[in-house]
Each structure stands twice: as structure tokens, then as C-alpha cells.
Design a protein around this motif. Structure first.
Motif, PDB file in Angstrom:
ATOM      1  N   GLU A  58       0.833  -1.195   0.000  1.00  0.00           N
ATOM      2  CA  GLU A  58       0.000   0.000   0.000  1.00  0.00           C
ATOM      3  C   GLU A  58       0.875   1.256   0.000  1.00  0.00           C
ATOM      4  OE1 GLU A  58      -2.651  -0.189   3.279  1.00  0.00           O
ATOM      5  OE2 GLU A  58      -3.539  -2.111   2.680  1.00  0.00           O
ATOM      6  N   PRO A  59       0.372   2.389  -0.509  1.00  0.00           N
ATOM      7  CA  PRO A  59       1.148   3.630  -0.434  1.00  0.00           C
ATOM      8  C   PRO A  59       1.581   3.902   0.998  1.00  0.00           C
ATOM      9  CG  PRO A  59      -0.759   3.940  -1.845  1.00  0.00           C
ATOM     10  CD  PRO A  59      -0.920   2.591  -1.206  1.00  0.00           C
ATOM     11  N   ALA A  60       2.858   4.183   1.191  1.00  0.00           N
ATOM     12  CA  ALA A  60       3.394   4.331   2.540  1.00  0.00           C
ATOM     13  C   ALA A  60       2.942   5.644   3.177  1.00  0.00           C
ATOM     14  CB  ALA A  60       4.916   4.275   2.501  1.00  0.00           C
ATOM     15  N   PRO A  61       2.714   5.645   4.492  1.00  0.00           N
ATOM     16  CA  PRO A  61       2.379   6.887   5.199  1.00  0.00           C
ATOM     17  C   PRO A  61       3.468   7.935   4.982  1.00  0.00           C
ATOM     18  CG  PRO A  61       2.070   4.991   6.637  1.00  0.00           C
ATOM     19  CD  PRO A  61       2.771   4.488   5.411  1.00  0.00           C
ATOM     20  N   GLY A  62       3.057   9.171   4.740  1.00  0.00           N
ATOM     21  CA  GLY A  62       4.006  10.256   4.574  1.00  0.00           C
ATOM     22  C   GLY A  62       4.513  10.443   3.171  1.00  0.00           C
ATOM     23  N   ASN A  63       4.035   9.652   2.196  1.00  0.00           N
ATOM     24  CA  ASN A  63       4.463   9.846   0.810  1.00  0.00           C
ATOM     25  C   ASN A  63       4.072  11.238   0.321  1.00  0.00           C
ATOM     26  OD1 ASN A  63       5.638   7.350   0.606  1.00  0.00           O
ATOM     27  ND2 ASN A  63       4.216   6.531  -0.904  1.00  0.00           N
ATOM     28  N   PRO A  64       4.809  11.781  -0.657  1.00  0.00           N
ATOM     29  CA  PRO A  64       4.588  13.182  -1.061  1.00  0.00           C
ATOM     30  C   PRO A  64       3.305  13.434  -1.834  1.00  0.00           C
ATOM     31  CG  PRO A  64       6.279  12.163  -2.416  1.00  0.00           C
ATOM     32  CD  PRO A  64       5.993  11.196  -1.315  1.00  0.00           C
ATOM     33  N   PHE A  65       2.734  12.381  -2.465  1.00  0.00           N
ATOM     34  CA  PHE A  65       1.517  12.561  -3.248  1.00  0.00           C
ATOM     35  C   PHE A  65       0.400  11.722  -2.610  1.00  0.00           C
ATOM     36  CE2 PHE A  65       5.159  12.789  -6.207  1.00  0.00           C
ATOM     37  CZ  PHE A  65       5.108  14.156  -6.462  1.00  0.00           C
ATOM     38  N   PRO A  66      -0.758  12.306  -2.358  1.00  0.00           N
ATOM     39  CA  PRO A  66      -1.822  11.604  -1.617  1.00  0.00           C
ATOM     40  C   PRO A  66      -2.214  10.280  -2.265  1.00  0.00           C
ATOM     41  CG  PRO A  66      -2.338  13.944  -1.863  1.00  0.00           C
ATOM     42  CD  PRO A  66      -1.136  13.682  -2.725  1.00  0.00           C
ATOM     43  N   ASP A  67      -2.291   9.236  -1.438  1.00  0.00           N
ATOM     44  CA  ASP A  67      -2.763   7.918  -1.869  1.00  0.00           C
ATOM     45  C   ASP A  67      -1.980   7.362  -3.053  1.00  0.00           C
ATOM     46  OD1 ASP A  67      -4.860   7.930   0.070  1.00  0.00           O
ATOM     47  OD2 ASP A  67      -6.016   9.234  -1.267  1.00  0.00           O
ATOM     48  N   SER A  68      -0.709   7.707  -3.125  1.00  0.00           N
ATOM     49  CA  SER A  68       0.134   7.258  -4.236  1.00  0.00           C
ATOM     50  C   SER A  68       1.415   6.637  -3.700  1.00  0.00           C
ATOM     51  CB  SER A  68       0.488   8.442  -5.142  1.00  0.00           C
ATOM     52  OG  SER A  68       1.482   8.063  -6.100  1.00  0.00           O
ATOM     53  N   PRO A  69       1.912   5.564  -4.350  1.00  0.00           N
ATOM     54  CA  PRO A  69       3.203   5.010  -3.958  1.00  0.00           C
ATOM     55  C   PRO A  69       4.388   5.776  -4.525  1.00  0.00           C
ATOM     56  CG  PRO A  69       2.325   3.736  -5.765  1.00  0.00           C
ATOM     57  CD  PRO A  69       1.270   4.760  -5.423  1.00  0.00           C
ATOM     58  N   VAL A  70       4.137   6.769  -5.381  1.00  0.00           N
ATOM     59  CA  VAL A  70       5.229   7.499  -6.036  1.00  0.00           C
ATOM     60  C   VAL A  70       5.973   8.350  -5.006  1.00  0.00           C
ATOM     61  CG1 VAL A  70       5.809   9.261  -7.738  1.00  0.00           C
ATOM     62  CG2 VAL A  70       4.124   7.489  -8.293  1.00  0.00           C
ATOM     63  N   TYR A  71       7.276   8.159  -4.950  1.00  0.00           N
ATOM     64  CA  TYR A  71       8.140   8.875  -4.000  1.00  0.00           C
ATOM     65  C   TYR A  71       8.959   9.953  -4.704  1.00  0.00           C
ATOM     66  CZ  TYR A  71      11.195   9.280   0.130  1.00  0.00           C
ATOM     67  OH  TYR A  71      11.885   9.724   1.239  1.00  0.00           O
ATOM     68  N   SER A  72       9.470   9.644  -5.897  1.00  0.00           N
ATOM     69  CA  SER A  72      10.143  10.621  -6.748  1.00  0.00           C
ATOM     70  C   SER A  72       9.897  10.228  -8.195  1.00  0.00           C
ATOM     71  CB  SER A  72      11.644  10.698  -6.444  1.00  0.00           C
ATOM     72  OG  SER A  72      12.282   9.456  -6.698  1.00  0.00           O
ATOM     73  N   TYR A  73      10.061  11.193  -9.105  1.00  0.00           N
ATOM     74  CA  TYR A  73       9.725  10.920 -10.505  1.00  0.00           C
ATOM     75  C   TYR A  73      10.726  11.604 -11.427  1.00  0.00           C
ATOM     76  CZ  TYR A  73       7.388  15.550 -10.620  1.00  0.00           C
ATOM     77  OH  TYR A  73       7.118  16.890 -10.568  1.00  0.00           O
ATOM     78  N   GLY A  74      10.510  11.440 -12.735  1.00  0.00           N
ATOM     79  CA  GLY A  74      11.457  11.992 -13.707  1.00  0.00           C
ATOM     80  C   GLY A  74      12.714  11.156 -13.836  1.00  0.00           C
ATOM     81  N   HIS A  75      12.599   9.847 -13.571  1.00  0.00           N
ATOM     82  CA  HIS A  75      13.734   8.932 -13.711  1.00  0.00           C
ATOM     83  C   HIS A  75      13.635   8.188 -15.041  1.00  0.00           C
ATOM     84  CE1 HIS A  75      14.861   9.562  -9.517  1.00  0.00           C
ATOM     85  NE2 HIS A  75      13.607   9.324  -9.161  1.00  0.00           N
ATOM     86  N   ARG A  76      14.792   7.711 -15.528  1.00  0.00           N
ATOM     87  CA  ARG A  76      14.816   6.931 -16.773  1.00  0.00           C
ATOM     88  C   ARG A  76      14.796   5.439 -16.496  1.00  0.00           C
ATOM     89  NH1 ARG A  76      18.856   5.231 -20.797  1.00  0.00           N
ATOM     90  NH2 ARG A  76      17.904   5.350 -22.868  1.00  0.00           N
ATOM     91  N   ASN A  77      15.728   4.971 -15.660  1.00  0.00           N
ATOM     92  CA  ASN A  77      15.791   3.545 -15.331  1.00  0.00           C
ATOM     93  C   ASN A  77      16.602   3.395 -14.052  1.00  0.00           C
ATOM     94  OD1 ASN A  77      15.400   0.774 -15.617  1.00  0.00           O
ATOM     95  ND2 ASN A  77      17.196   0.510 -16.924  1.00  0.00           N
TER      96      ASN A  77
END
Length: 402
Positions: free
Chosen positions: A239-258
């Protein structure tokens, strides 16, 4: 980005755009997925109830003036070869007591290595893995409650997506039959012939982090509704972890290639390695919610709104894979670069120029993991179809570093 050549672990190919996966699909669980079906962690455990203030989802400090940096120059000594004859090894998970688990990308097996004798014992084959290109059985990690639940987590490519599962490891059963049925905790990560990500690790907060790739579809990296080209942070139950930057989302950081490597320093700051395209490979200090630029930026100086890397390399020098933190530095394995990089740190900045070791001595290097104190485990990657495998490849080495 249309028509650009895509670099794949040192190989140039042209890849059609993959079909994007929607974020909603990621949070579906397999039918019957529960602690009862696989011996998984208790879903009512304290990990899921952690308050945001107690998690790692805080901005990492850059480092105070009193924070000590390691020496500008370090050293690497290969102490011994631990094991040989491994087929397409990818993930590595040290067990309590010192032995090692290693995953085979193409054979979809997990093998236990006796760290003293090098003896190999196959736990079993992971069902549902569909190896192709850069996909297959990739990263593995032990449950933060492994001492009591004996659960092994794995990130793999299936026929439809990339996903994370957990399996009960029962070493009392015969070799080849020691893995329980996979319990899918997270699914829907885009898959492709290239850029499947695959590194997983439990952080100091006991949350599960996963590095993903954009599967050759560059548009996914900037889409916060997609799981491609991201670092994800979730509970052990997916499940999306408590305190993640985007509500109800597992995304922690973005704009990555691989994203291929994840590691924390002694102050719980997260670092990640990732492939560039034709110009710069990167080591990044990860700040929750930040945009790391791809495909709009590659390397430093990408402009306002993008988080610059801690260090960068030409693609011939690195093609970075796994990373580990030891002795005040991040140690980064290079595939195409065929070398181990040392990046001394002061906070989240490089304290000196990166320094390379073992260049060309062991071929492609896939995974590096802490072995305690000044020791590291290092896994080669010459039997993956892109290397020049020797008679005893692939290998696990024990290193002494400073």
C-alpha cells in the motif's frame, strides 16, 4: 524525444513505445492475497501504522558544516572469490548469519550461497516470471521481520507487467522446493524489452522502495499517475506508505529513466543510480516529491524545477547498476563501464571527484551490497547476453574498501 536512439546497458537499439500502465492497476492485489495464503507479515503490524513524522519521507539534509567527509582517495582490495558459475545473477540479499541469496534473471531461480565455502543450494524457481531482454527475475530483499516471518520479496517481469511478490523461505524443505507460492503485493509497473528497473530494498523506516524504469516510453517518467520511471515507496503489504509526497500514491520521486540502485547512508538519506541515454549517467540524492528531469533533462544543469545529480558520468564509463553505502562513500557497480566507482560524500553532495577501481578486471558489474564495516559483496554480470563470460563466470567477490 521521438526517434532518439535508446541506450540499453551499453547497447543501442530502437524501441517502440510501450503501452502506459495506469496507476490504479498497481494497487490491485491477486485473488486470495493475504498473510494466511503465504505466511506474510501481519497486515495489522506496526509498519503500516507508522506516522508520517517517523518515516523517511522527509527532506534529506544536505549535510552540516560539522559533518565529516571521508578521504578524497580510497582503495579497494579483492579479498576472495566467494562463488562462481552463476547464471545471469541480478539481485543479492545477505541472510542473517552471513550466507547470501542471489536471483537469476533468466533462469528465474533463487540460490543460497554459503559465504564461507561457496556451496550453492537452489531454493526454487519463481513461477510467473517471463524473462525477455532486460526483464526477468530482478531484485530481491528480505522482509524487515525476516527473523519471524522468513519472507523473501522479489521484483520480476511477468507476461503483462513488472510486479513485487513475497514468498516464504522454508530451508527445512528439499533443495528446489524451499520457496512458497508467490503472494503478489504490488503489480502494474510498466514492462518492456528495456528499462524495467528492478531494484528493491527495505529502508530504515521498514518501508519497501522499488526503482522502476519507463520501459522505453519516455513520457511515463513525467506522468505522476504512471508507475514507470519512478522510485516507489510502499508498506510491506504493497500500500502507499504513510508520509508519501503525493496523496494515496506510492510514487516517491519521478522523472527517472531507469533506476538500478538504491542505498541509504548512516543518516537515512536515500541515494539512487540510473541510466542516462547518450550523455550522462547519474547518482542522485533522493528527496521525496522531487522531479529528476527525464526526459527533459539528463545530467546536471537541467534547469529550474529539476533536481541535479550528485555526480554524473559519460555512458561509456558507467551504465550504473547496484549501489551500496560504506565507509562514508557510495559504491556504484558499472555494467558497460566494467568498473566500481567510489563517490565520497559530505551530506548529499560529493566531497571529491568519483574514483574508479577494478576497471576491466572482472567485466560487467551488476550488484554491490554491504557486507558489514569495510566489506562489500560484488556480483559480476557477464552471462547476461551482453558480456564476455569466462569459464568461471559469473562470480561473487568479497571486497575490502576504504
Amino acid at each position: 524525444m521521438t526517434g532518439r536512439t535508446r541506450r540499453v546497458e551499453g547497447t543501442k537499439i530502437v524501441q517502440r513505445r510501450a503501452v502506459p500502465a495506469v496507476l490504479a492497476a498497481a494497487l490491485l492485489l491477486t485473488a486470495g492475497c493475504s498473510a494466511d495464503s503465504s505466511g506474510g507479515a501481519d497486515p495489522s503490524g506496526t509498519d503500516r501504522g507508522a506516522s508520517p513524522a517517523s518515516t523517511a519521507a522527509q527532506s534529506p539534509p544536505a549535510g552540516s558544516p560539522t559533518e565529516q567527509a571521508p578521504p578524497a582517495k580510497g582503495s579497494v582490495k579483492v579479498l576472495r572469490t566467494v562463488a562462481t558459475g552463476l547464471a545471469s545473477p541480478w539481485g543479492l540479499a545477505p541472510l542473517p548469519g552471513g550466507d547470501l541469496l542471489v536471483s537469476s534473471r533468466d533462469e528465474a531461480t533463487i540460490t543460497r550461497i554459503d559465504a564461507k565455502t561457496g556451496k550453492k543450494t537452489e531454493l526454487g524457481e519463481v513461477p510467473g516470471v517471463s524473462p525477455s531482454g532486460e526483464g526477468g527475475l530482478l531484485g530481491i530483499a528480505l522482509s524487515p521481520d525476516y527473523a519471524s516471518d522468513h519472507m523473501v520479496y522479489a521484483y520480476f517481469t511477468s507476461a503483462s507487467d513488472n510486479r513485487v511478490v513475497r514468498m516464504l523461505y522454508d530451508e527445512k524443505k528439499p533443495s528446489g522446493e524451499q520457496l512458497g507460492a508467490p503472494d503478489t503485493v504490488f503489480r502494474g509497473i510498466p514492462k518492456g524489452v528495456i528499462h524495467n528497473g528492478g531494484r528493491i530494498a527495505f529502508g530504515p523506516d521498514k518501508m519497501l522502495y522499488a526503482g522502476t524504469g519507463e520501459s522505453g516510453d519516455t513520457g511515463l517518467s513525467q506522468d505522476k499517475e504512471s508507475l514507470g520511471g519512478k522510485i516507489l515507496r510502499m508498506t510491506p503489504d504493497g500500500e502507499p506508505a504513510p508520509g508519501n509526497p503525493f496523496p494515496d500514491s506510492p510514487v516517491y520521486s519521478y522523472g527517472h529513466r531507469n533506476v538500478q540502485g538504491l542505498a541509504w547512508d548512516g543518516k537515512q538519506r536515500l541515494f539512487a543510480s540510473e541510466f542516462g541515454q547518450e550523455t550522462w549517467d547519474e547518482l542522485n540524492a533522493i528527496k521525496p516529491g522531487d522531479n529528476y528531469g527525464w526526459p527533459e533533462a539528463e545530467g546536471k544543469g537541467g534547469g529550474s524545477g529539476f533536481h541535479d545529480p550528485v555526480a554524473q558520468w559519460s555512458t561509456d564509463e558507467a551504465s550504473p547498476s547496484g549501489i551500496a553505502h560504506a565507509q562514508g562513500s557510495v559504491w556504484m557497480a558499472g555494467l558497460r563501464g566494467e568498473r566500481l566507482w567510489r563517490i565520497p560524500l559530505k551530506g548529499t553532495e560529493a566531497a571529491a571527484d568519483p574514483q574508479s577501481f577494478l576497471e576491466g578486471e572482472y567485466g560487467r558489474l551488476r550488484t554491490v551490497a554491504p557486507a558489514g564495516g569495510d566489506r562489500l559483496w560484488l556480483v559480476t554480470s557477464n552471462s547476461d547476453g551482453r558480456g564476455d563470460a569466462k569459464g568461471d563466470d559469473d562470480r561473487i567477490l568479497e571486497l575490502k574498501v576504504k
